[in-house]
Scaffold this motif. Structure first.
Motif, PDB file in Angstrom:
ATOM      1  N   LYS A  19     -14.429  15.741  -2.916  1.00  0.00           N
ATOM      2  CA  LYS A  19     -14.213  14.381  -3.410  1.00  0.00           C
ATOM      3  C   LYS A  19     -15.523  13.664  -3.730  1.00  0.00           C
ATOM      4  O   LYS A  19     -15.520  12.622  -4.381  1.00  0.00           O
ATOM      5  CB  LYS A  19     -13.419  13.564  -2.386  1.00  0.00           C
ATOM      6  N   ASP A  20     -16.638  14.233  -3.275  1.00  0.00           N
ATOM      7  CA  ASP A  20     -17.941  13.578  -3.466  1.00  0.00           C
ATOM      8  C   ASP A  20     -18.657  13.990  -4.743  1.00  0.00           C
ATOM      9  O   ASP A  20     -19.685  13.400  -5.093  1.00  0.00           O
ATOM     10  CB  ASP A  20     -18.852  13.879  -2.271  1.00  0.00           C
ATOM     11  N   PHE A  21     -18.138  14.991  -5.448  1.00  0.00           N
ATOM     12  CA  PHE A  21     -18.805  15.408  -6.681  1.00  0.00           C
ATOM     13  C   PHE A  21     -18.689  14.326  -7.744  1.00  0.00           C
ATOM     14  O   PHE A  21     -17.657  13.653  -7.869  1.00  0.00           O
ATOM     15  CB  PHE A  21     -18.191  16.708  -7.217  1.00  0.00           C
ATOM     16  N   THR A  22     -19.757  14.150  -8.532  1.00  0.00           N
ATOM     17  CA  THR A  22     -19.791  13.179  -9.627  1.00  0.00           C
ATOM     18  C   THR A  22     -20.214  13.898 -10.908  1.00  0.00           C
ATOM     19  O   THR A  22     -20.615  15.074 -10.853  1.00  0.00           O
ATOM     20  CB  THR A  22     -20.788  12.051  -9.335  1.00  0.00           C
ATOM     21  N   PRO A  23     -20.149  13.224 -12.052  1.00  0.00           N
ATOM     22  CA  PRO A  23     -20.587  13.861 -13.309  1.00  0.00           C
ATOM     23  C   PRO A  23     -22.039  14.327 -13.293  1.00  0.00           C
ATOM     24  O   PRO A  23     -22.440  15.111 -14.165  1.00  0.00           O
ATOM     25  CB  PRO A  23     -20.373  12.744 -14.338  1.00  0.00           C
ATOM     26  N   LYS A  24     -22.827  13.895 -12.307  1.00  0.00           N
ATOM     27  CA  LYS A  24     -24.216  14.351 -12.216  1.00  0.00           C
ATOM     28  C   LYS A  24     -24.324  15.761 -11.636  1.00  0.00           C
ATOM     29  O   LYS A  24     -25.386  16.385 -11.703  1.00  0.00           O
ATOM     30  CB  LYS A  24     -25.018  13.380 -11.352  1.00  0.00           C
ATOM     31  N   ASP A  25     -23.222  16.254 -11.047  1.00  0.00           N
ATOM     32  CA  ASP A  25     -23.219  17.585 -10.440  1.00  0.00           C
ATOM     33  C   ASP A  25     -22.767  18.640 -11.445  1.00  0.00           C
ATOM     34  O   ASP A  25     -21.972  18.369 -12.342  1.00  0.00           O
ATOM     35  CB  ASP A  25     -22.274  17.613  -9.241  1.00  0.00           C
ATOM     36  N   LYS A  26     -23.274  19.847 -11.249  1.00  0.00           N
ATOM     37  CA  LYS A  26     -22.820  21.007 -11.997  1.00  0.00           C
ATOM     38  C   LYS A  26     -22.536  22.125 -10.998  1.00  0.00           C
ATOM     39  O   LYS A  26     -23.363  22.431 -10.141  1.00  0.00           O
ATOM     40  CB  LYS A  26     -23.865  21.479 -13.014  1.00  0.00           C
ATOM     41  N   ILE A  27     -21.349  22.729 -11.126  1.00  0.00           N
ATOM     42  CA  ILE A  27     -20.893  23.760 -10.197  1.00  0.00           C
ATOM     43  C   ILE A  27     -20.894  25.103 -10.910  1.00  0.00           C
ATOM     44  O   ILE A  27     -20.127  25.323 -11.856  1.00  0.00           O
ATOM     45  CB  ILE A  27     -19.484  23.449  -9.679  1.00  0.00           C
ATOM     46  N   ALA A  28     -21.744  26.022 -10.476  1.00  0.00           N
ATOM     47  CA  ALA A  28     -21.796  27.360 -11.062  1.00  0.00           C
ATOM     48  C   ALA A  28     -20.739  28.248 -10.423  1.00  0.00           C
ATOM     49  O   ALA A  28     -20.541  28.220  -9.204  1.00  0.00           O
ATOM     50  CB  ALA A  28     -23.182  27.961 -10.877  1.00  0.00           C
ATOM     51  N   LEU A  29     -20.054  29.023 -11.251  1.00  0.00           N
ATOM     52  CA  LEU A  29     -19.092  30.022 -10.778  1.00  0.00           C
ATOM     53  C   LEU A  29     -19.006  31.115 -11.851  1.00  0.00           C
ATOM     54  O   LEU A  29     -19.500  30.933 -12.961  1.00  0.00           O
ATOM     55  CB  LEU A  29     -17.727  29.398 -10.473  1.00  0.00           C
ATOM     56  N   PRO A  30     -18.433  32.273 -11.529  1.00  0.00           N
ATOM     57  CA  PRO A  30     -18.514  33.402 -12.463  1.00  0.00           C
ATOM     58  C   PRO A  30     -17.972  33.131 -13.865  1.00  0.00           C
ATOM     59  O   PRO A  30     -18.626  33.444 -14.853  1.00  0.00           O
ATOM     60  CB  PRO A  30     -17.714  34.494 -11.757  1.00  0.00           C
ATOM     61  N   LYS A  54      -4.991  19.633  -4.141  1.00  0.00           N
ATOM     62  CA  LYS A  54      -4.661  19.196  -2.788  1.00  0.00           C
ATOM     63  C   LYS A  54      -5.378  17.898  -2.427  1.00  0.00           C
ATOM     64  O   LYS A  54      -4.822  17.039  -1.736  1.00  0.00           O
ATOM     65  CB  LYS A  54      -5.032  20.290  -1.778  1.00  0.00           C
ATOM     66  N   ALA A  55      -6.617  17.771  -2.906  1.00  0.00           N
ATOM     67  CA  ALA A  55      -7.420  16.598  -2.557  1.00  0.00           C
ATOM     68  C   ALA A  55      -7.038  15.355  -3.346  1.00  0.00           C
ATOM     69  O   ALA A  55      -7.042  14.245  -2.803  1.00  0.00           O
ATOM     70  CB  ALA A  55      -8.898  16.903  -2.758  1.00  0.00           C
ATOM     71  N   PHE A  56      -6.707  15.533  -4.627  1.00  0.00           N
ATOM     72  CA  PHE A  56      -6.487  14.375  -5.509  1.00  0.00           C
ATOM     73  C   PHE A  56      -5.040  14.176  -5.929  1.00  0.00           C
ATOM     74  O   PHE A  56      -4.696  13.139  -6.495  1.00  0.00           O
ATOM     75  CB  PHE A  56      -7.359  14.504  -6.761  1.00  0.00           C
ATOM     76  N   GLY A  57      -4.180  15.178  -5.660  1.00  0.00           N
ATOM     77  CA  GLY A  57      -2.771  15.021  -5.974  1.00  0.00           C
ATOM     78  C   GLY A  57      -2.314  15.841  -7.164  1.00  0.00           C
ATOM     79  O   GLY A  57      -3.127  16.345  -7.945  1.00  0.00           O
ATOM     80  N   PRO A  58      -1.002  15.998  -7.310  1.00  0.00           N
ATOM     81  CA  PRO A  58      -0.416  16.772  -8.405  1.00  0.00           C
ATOM     82  C   PRO A  58      -0.899  16.297  -9.775  1.00  0.00           C
ATOM     83  O   PRO A  58      -1.032  15.096 -10.015  1.00  0.00           O
ATOM     84  CB  PRO A  58       1.090  16.541  -8.241  1.00  0.00           C
ATOM     85  N   GLY A  59      -1.190  17.242 -10.632  1.00  0.00           N
ATOM     86  CA  GLY A  59      -1.644  16.918 -11.978  1.00  0.00           C
ATOM     87  C   GLY A  59      -3.137  16.692 -12.098  1.00  0.00           C
ATOM     88  O   GLY A  59      -3.660  16.538 -13.195  1.00  0.00           O
ATOM     89  N   GLU A  60      -3.845  16.690 -10.971  1.00  0.00           N
ATOM     90  CA  GLU A  60      -5.289  16.418 -10.984  1.00  0.00           C
ATOM     91  C   GLU A  60      -6.130  17.681 -10.833  1.00  0.00           C
ATOM     92  O   GLU A  60      -7.336  17.604 -10.608  1.00  0.00           O
ATOM     93  CB  GLU A  60      -5.647  15.445  -9.850  1.00  0.00           C
ATOM     94  N   GLN A  61      -5.499  18.859 -10.984  1.00  0.00           N
ATOM     95  CA  GLN A  61      -6.204  20.109 -10.696  1.00  0.00           C
ATOM     96  C   GLN A  61      -7.423  20.347 -11.594  1.00  0.00           C
ATOM     97  O   GLN A  61      -8.350  21.075 -11.223  1.00  0.00           O
ATOM     98  CB  GLN A  61      -5.255  21.307 -10.809  1.00  0.00           C
ATOM     99  N   ASN A  62      -7.453  19.743 -12.758  1.00  0.00           N
ATOM    100  CA  ASN A  62      -8.571  19.960 -13.684  1.00  0.00           C
ATOM    101  C   ASN A  62      -9.679  18.915 -13.553  1.00  0.00           C
ATOM    102  O   ASN A  62     -10.613  18.890 -14.365  1.00  0.00           O
ATOM    103  CB  ASN A  62      -8.062  19.970 -15.132  1.00  0.00           C
ATOM    104  N   LYS A  63      -9.597  18.093 -12.546  1.00  0.00           N
ATOM    105  CA  LYS A  63     -10.489  16.949 -12.414  1.00  0.00           C
ATOM    106  C   LYS A  63     -11.973  17.346 -12.386  1.00  0.00           C
ATOM    107  O   LYS A  63     -12.812  16.598 -12.904  1.00  0.00           O
ATOM    108  CB  LYS A  63     -10.140  16.166 -11.142  1.00  0.00           C
ATOM    109  N   LEU A  64     -12.292  18.484 -11.810  1.00  0.00           N
ATOM    110  CA  LEU A  64     -13.694  18.906 -11.713  1.00  0.00           C
ATOM    111  C   LEU A  64     -14.063  20.009 -12.706  1.00  0.00           C
ATOM    112  O   LEU A  64     -15.198  20.489 -12.692  1.00  0.00           O
ATOM    113  CB  LEU A  64     -14.013  19.380 -10.289  1.00  0.00           C
ATOM    114  N   ASP A  65     -13.130  20.397 -13.566  1.00  0.00           N
ATOM    115  CA  ASP A  65     -13.399  21.494 -14.501  1.00  0.00           C
ATOM    116  C   ASP A  65     -14.616  21.224 -15.386  1.00  0.00           C
ATOM    117  O   ASP A  65     -15.371  22.142 -15.720  1.00  0.00           O
ATOM    118  CB  ASP A  65     -12.180  21.750 -15.389  1.00  0.00           C
ATOM    119  N   ALA A  66     -14.793  19.964 -15.773  1.00  0.00           N
ATOM    120  CA  ALA A  66     -15.909  19.626 -16.663  1.00  0.00           C
ATOM    121  C   ALA A  66     -17.263  19.840 -15.997  1.00  0.00           C
ATOM    122  O   ALA A  66     -18.292  19.938 -16.685  1.00  0.00           O
ATOM    123  CB  ALA A  66     -15.782  18.170 -17.128  1.00  0.00           C
ATOM    124  N   LEU A  67     -17.266  19.934 -14.680  1.00  0.00           N
ATOM    125  CA  LEU A  67     -18.526  20.141 -13.956  1.00  0.00           C
ATOM    126  C   LEU A  67     -18.870  21.617 -13.795  1.00  0.00           C
ATOM    127  O   LEU A  67     -19.987  21.948 -13.390  1.00  0.00           O
ATOM    128  CB  LEU A  67     -18.439  19.508 -12.560  1.00  0.00           C
TER     129      LEU A  67
END
Length: 320
Positions: free
Chosen positions: A119-130, A147-160
């Protein structure tokens, strides 16, 4: 082509088997198979003289492309890419699992002091994954975000998220000179990263799934398995021997892996990871249907399964 000895009607099988793996100690069973030439050994015992060609990829999407183009026989990676291919090829290649390799936790590690939960990630963060969207790390992150933000919010961090191989992601994360502030990786990268005083574990995939889950497995097309039953049986026998070596002699397994990968771990560090109770070296699939149910629900995969056996070729049943 090589003709399988002792088979009625003499069936031709491939002379060279093309296999793939990625980076990390989770591919230890395959590394040992390559280093000890176990596939060649077991094929020889079944009357086949074969060669192996080992390829290296940074993510599952590249392997799936190679499989689709006919340039790869046996792919190895996470549950996400395998289920994606399983769903996409139901009416043509019929890609399914050959065998699981392990059950291992995946950790999301951050060096941003302001981040202690997703929940603490912001647009300033970038998350590396394969691989964004389709890797097991990407799917697990979406499940956690929902689970953290509720149904329909699963893509909330995809842009990071950013697609990056584990070695490069680790270098970027710890360099202090990159936009990468987090890495959703695997062993041994996650353990190495946590040795840095700036790093903290933000997420554990075992917590998201509710317990141990399959991390890596091997998959292939129905055509390959059908046309190469002896090679497939030899692969399964080689895998069982490799897993037995890991369980019986983790010290030797660690030494072989370090040499093969030129890994910057001490033998003790590698052996500690191999021996960790969280890491299960097994062909028994675990919680793959949980991943599939999520991918079904959000539209990543339309095909459904009621049993994990439906995700695997019939031939490896005895080996699981």
């Amino acid at each position: 082509m090589v003709v399988a000895a002792g088979l009625s009607g003499a069936r031709a099988e491939v002379a060279t088997v093309r296999l793939a793996k990625q980076f990390g100690i989770s591919y230890l069973p395959l590394t040992l198979m390559e280093e000890e030439r176990l596939l060649e050994k077991h094929a020889k015992a079944k009357g086949l003289d074969i060669k192996t060609e080992w390829l290296r990829f940074t993510g599952g999407s590249g392997m799936n492309d190679a499989l689709l183009s006919g340039n790869l026989d046996l792919a190895a990676g996470g549950v996400g890419p395998m289920l994606t291919m399983w769903g996409r090829t139901r009416t043509n290649l019929k890609v399914k699992g050959v065998a699981a390799l392990n059950a291992m936790p995946l950790w999301l590690v951050s060096v941003n002091p302001a981040v202690s939960s997703i929940k603490d990630f912001t647009p300033k963060d970038k998350i590396a994954l394969p691989t964004v969207k389709s890797s097991i790390q990407a799917i697990t992150l979406q499940m956690a975000v929902e689970k953290a933000f509720g149904p329909g919010e699963q893509n909330k961090l995809d842009a990071l998220t950013v697609s990056m191989g584990h070695p490069d992601a680790q270098t970027a994360l710890l360099s202090g000179r990159s936009e990468i502030t987090a890495h959703f990786g695997s062993s041994p990268f996650q353990e190495q990263e946590l040795k840095d005083p700036r790093a903290r574990k933000v997420l554990d995939s075992y917590d998201v799934l509710g317990g141990p889950h399959t991390f890596n497995l091997v998959w292939a097309s129905s055509r390959f398995v059908t046309e190469n039953p002896t090679v497939t049986a030899a692969f399964l026998a080689a895998l069982e021997e490799s897993l037995k070596l890991i369980r019986d002699d983790p010290s030797r397994a660690a030494a072989l892996w370090i040499k093969a990968e030129n890994a910057k771990l001490s033998p003790g560090e590698a052996e500690e990871i191999i021996r960790s109770p969280q890491n299960e070296w097994t062909t028994q699939p675990k919680r793959m249907l949980d991943y599939l149910a999520y991918m079904n629900r959000i539209g990543l995969v339309t095909a459904k399964a009621a049993d994990e056996a439906e995700l695997f070729h019939a031939s490896p049943a005895a080996g699981r």
